[in-house]
Design a protein around this motif. Structure first.
Motif, mmCIF file in Angstrom:
data_model
loop_
_atom_site.group_PDB
_atom_site.id
_atom_site.type_symbol
_atom_site.label_atom_id
_atom_site.label_comp_id
_atom_site.label_asym_id
_atom_site.label_seq_id
_atom_site.Cartn_x
_atom_site.Cartn_y
_atom_site.Cartn_z
ATOM 1 N N ARG A 118 0.828 -1.209 0.000
ATOM 2 C CA ARG A 118 0.000 0.000 0.000
ATOM 3 C C ARG A 118 0.862 1.258 0.000
ATOM 4 O O ARG A 118 0.607 2.201 -0.753
ATOM 5 N N ARG A 119 1.903 1.270 0.820
ATOM 6 C CA ARG A 119 2.724 2.471 0.937
ATOM 7 C C ARG A 119 3.593 2.695 -0.294
ATOM 8 O O ARG A 119 3.858 3.842 -0.679
ATOM 9 N N LEU A 120 4.064 1.622 -0.922
ATOM 10 C CA LEU A 120 4.886 1.768 -2.118
ATOM 11 C C LEU A 120 4.047 2.044 -3.357
ATOM 12 O O LEU A 120 4.558 2.549 -4.354
ATOM 13 N N GLY A 121 2.768 1.688 -3.311
ATOM 14 C CA GLY A 121 1.857 2.046 -4.385
ATOM 15 C C GLY A 121 1.836 1.109 -5.573
ATOM 16 O O GLY A 121 1.226 1.427 -6.600
ATOM 17 N N TYR A 122 2.479 -0.045 -5.478
ATOM 18 C CA TYR A 122 2.526 -0.936 -6.636
ATOM 19 C C TYR A 122 1.143 -1.366 -7.123
ATOM 20 O O TYR A 122 0.889 -1.473 -8.322
ATOM 21 N N GLN A 123 0.231 -1.612 -6.170
ATOM 22 C CA GLN A 123 -1.097 -2.094 -6.541
ATOM 23 C C GLN A 123 -1.833 -1.095 -7.420
ATOM 24 O O GLN A 123 -2.678 -1.479 -8.227
ATOM 25 N N GLN A 124 -1.499 0.185 -7.286
ATOM 26 C CA GLN A 124 -2.143 1.198 -8.118
ATOM 27 C C GLN A 124 -1.807 1.026 -9.599
ATOM 28 O O GLN A 124 -2.531 1.504 -10.465
ATOM 29 N N ALA A 125 -0.701 0.350 -9.875
ATOM 30 C CA ALA A 125 -0.274 0.151 -11.260
ATOM 31 C C ALA A 125 -0.978 -1.020 -11.927
ATOM 32 O O ALA A 125 -0.878 -1.183 -13.152
ATOM 33 N N LEU A 126 -1.705 -1.829 -11.161
ATOM 34 C CA LEU A 126 -2.320 -3.030 -11.715
ATOM 35 C C LEU A 126 -3.258 -2.751 -12.892
ATOM 36 O O LEU A 126 -3.203 -3.468 -13.901
ATOM 37 N N PRO A 127 -4.141 -1.733 -12.831
ATOM 38 C CA PRO A 127 -5.010 -1.465 -13.990
ATOM 39 C C PRO A 127 -4.227 -1.187 -15.272
ATOM 40 O O PRO A 127 -4.660 -1.577 -16.365
ATOM 41 N N LEU A 128 -3.079 -0.526 -15.158
ATOM 42 C CA LEU A 128 -2.260 -0.251 -16.340
ATOM 43 C C LEU A 128 -1.668 -1.545 -16.897
ATOM 44 O O LEU A 128 -1.566 -1.715 -18.119
ATOM 45 N N LEU A 129 -1.293 -2.458 -16.015
ATOM 46 C CA LEU A 129 -0.764 -3.744 -16.468
ATOM 47 C C LEU A 129 -1.867 -4.586 -17.103
ATOM 48 O O LEU A 129 -1.638 -5.298 -18.096
ATOM 49 N N GLU A 130 -3.070 -4.503 -16.554
ATOM 50 C CA GLU A 130 -4.200 -5.232 -17.130
ATOM 51 C C GLU A 130 -4.534 -4.707 -18.522
ATOM 52 O O GLU A 130 -4.866 -5.481 -19.426
ATOM 53 N N GLU A 131 -4.439 -3.404 -18.681
ATOM 54 C CA GLU A 131 -4.676 -2.805 -20.004
ATOM 55 C C GLU A 131 -3.621 -3.277 -21.000
ATOM 56 O O GLU A 131 -3.940 -3.594 -22.157
ATOM 57 N N LEU A 132 -2.376 -3.346 -20.564
ATOM 58 C CA LEU A 132 -1.294 -3.814 -21.432
ATOM 59 C C LEU A 132 -1.496 -5.276 -21.808
ATOM 60 O O LEU A 132 -1.250 -5.673 -22.957
ATOM 61 N N ALA A 133 -1.960 -6.091 -20.863
ATOM 62 C CA ALA A 133 -2.219 -7.506 -21.139
ATOM 63 C C ALA A 133 -3.328 -7.666 -22.168
ATOM 64 O O ALA A 133 -3.265 -8.527 -23.057
ATOM 65 N N GLU A 134 -4.354 -6.822 -22.064
ATOM 66 C CA GLU A 134 -5.465 -6.885 -23.024
ATOM 67 C C GLU A 134 -5.013 -6.467 -24.421
ATOM 68 O O GLU A 134 -5.400 -7.070 -25.418
ATOM 69 N N GLU A 135 -4.168 -5.443 -24.484
ATOM 70 C CA GLU A 135 -3.694 -4.955 -25.782
ATOM 71 C C GLU A 135 -2.772 -5.960 -26.476
ATOM 72 O O GLU A 135 -2.825 -6.113 -27.696
ATOM 73 N N THR A 136 -1.931 -6.632 -25.687
ATOM 74 C CA THR A 136 -0.943 -7.530 -26.276
ATOM 75 C C THR A 136 -1.390 -8.984 -26.342
ATOM 76 O O THR A 136 -0.873 -9.759 -27.147
ATOM 77 N N GLY A 137 -2.334 -9.355 -25.489
ATOM 78 C CA GLY A 137 -2.754 -10.751 -25.423
ATOM 79 C C GLY A 137 -1.779 -11.634 -24.659
ATOM 80 O O GLY A 137 -1.911 -12.857 -24.663
ATOM 81 N N GLU A 138 -0.799 -11.011 -23.995
ATOM 82 C CA GLU A 138 0.229 -11.779 -23.294
ATOM 83 C C GLU A 138 0.228 -11.483 -21.801
ATOM 84 O O GLU A 138 -0.418 -10.548 -21.344
ATOM 85 N N SER A 139 0.972 -12.303 -21.050
ATOM 86 C CA SER A 139 1.103 -12.113 -19.609
ATOM 87 C C SER A 139 2.046 -10.943 -19.323
ATOM 88 O O SER A 139 2.995 -10.701 -20.068
#
Length: 280
Positions: free
Chosen positions: A107-128
């Motif tokens: 929570r303090r480092l904020g990594y979880q906030q980046a998850l939606p951006l990674l999900e968007e990238l996964a949808e665009e590329t079709g990859e993990s």
């Protein structure tokens, strides 16, 4: 097919546990608080490296400590909640206090906030997709998004990968002093026939990564798997981590690399801005 997935100072002995290096001074050296911390960390990381639990004798063998020392440290860590001991088997596993610490750090480092951006990238590329940070001479995966494809490669959060066999690791190494980074890696263990084990070859690879801004793992850790990664750079300088797109070689072709690199560049910039923003 679905894929799921330190150098010691002079006069010190380096203990290795699942690629995690700690330094433990010889008994003849003056005992210090740092020594106790290093030994406790060796025990903790050995337990972390196992899939289930570990007995005290095995713990001692893996760390190079005596059985009595390993037992004393394991008991201390258990009392602090960092380890737990099964009442019947007397084997040790990770403790509940780590869950609390991990959630607070996340929570303090904020990594979880980046998850939606990674999900968007996964949808665009079709990859993990993975977001990894450096942990010694390894990459520690802190976020993962699995591809929806039936044929895929995924690395779960918590996975640790040696830097030299990882596209994310190459990004992290290329952001530092390349010569010093290579010198500090120790042995370049081979994972596949394509793993880079020659230091001069690795140096040339890292210089290429620095020049073009992204790295390629071309079946260097897992046969049939490719990964493309780019660093997440702090606006004021330095590197936060790296983001990777990974999948089978039949889909991550040479022709797709420029497209994937461009998508990574956009995503890493957005993630860097997000992680550097002030948080309550």
């Amino acid at each position: 097919m679905t894929y799921v997935s330190g150098t010691a100072p002079p006069g010190a002995t380096a203990l290795m546990c699942e690629n995690f290096a700690v330094t433990v001074p010889q008994p003849s050296q003056q005992r210090s608080g740092a020594q106790a911390v290093e030994r406790a960390l060796a025990v903790l990381h050995c337990v972390e490296a196992t899939d289930d639990s570990v007995g005290v004798t095995e713990l001692a063998q893996r760390t190079g400590l005596t059985v009595s020392t390993a037992h004393r440290l394991a008991r201390t860590l258990t009392e602090a909640g960092l380890l737990r001991q099964d009442a019947r088997s007397e084997r040790y596993g990770l403790g509940p206090a780590l869950v609390v610490l991990g959630r607070k750090a996340e929570r303090r480092l904020g990594y979880q906030q980046a998850l939606p951006l990674l999900e968007e990238l996964a949808e665009e590329t079709g990859e993990s997709i993975n977001l990894g940070i450096r942990a010694g001479n390894e990459v520690n995966v802190v976020l993962d998004v699995m591809s929806s494809q039936p044929l895929r490669f995924n690395q779960e959060s918590g996975t640790r990968i040696p830097l030299h066999v990882s596209a994310m690791g190459k990004c992290l190494l290329a952001c530092g002093d390349i010569d010093a980074e290579i010198e500090g890696l120790g042995d370049l263990d081979r994972a596949t026939h394509r793993t880079i084990t020659d230091r001069d070859q690795l140096r040339a690879e890292l210089e290429l990564v620095r020049e073009r801004g992204w790295a390629l793992n071309d079946e260097e850790r897992n046969p049939g798997v490719r990964a493309v990664a780019a660093p997440v750079l702090r606006p004021g300088g330095g590197v936060v981590g790296a983001i990777a797109i990974q999948g089978p070689t039949i889909r991550i072709t040479d022709e797709r690399l420029p497209e994937l690199a461009a998508l990574l560049g956009r995503t890493t910039k957005l993630v860097a801005e997000l992680l550097s923003a002030p948080r309550d």
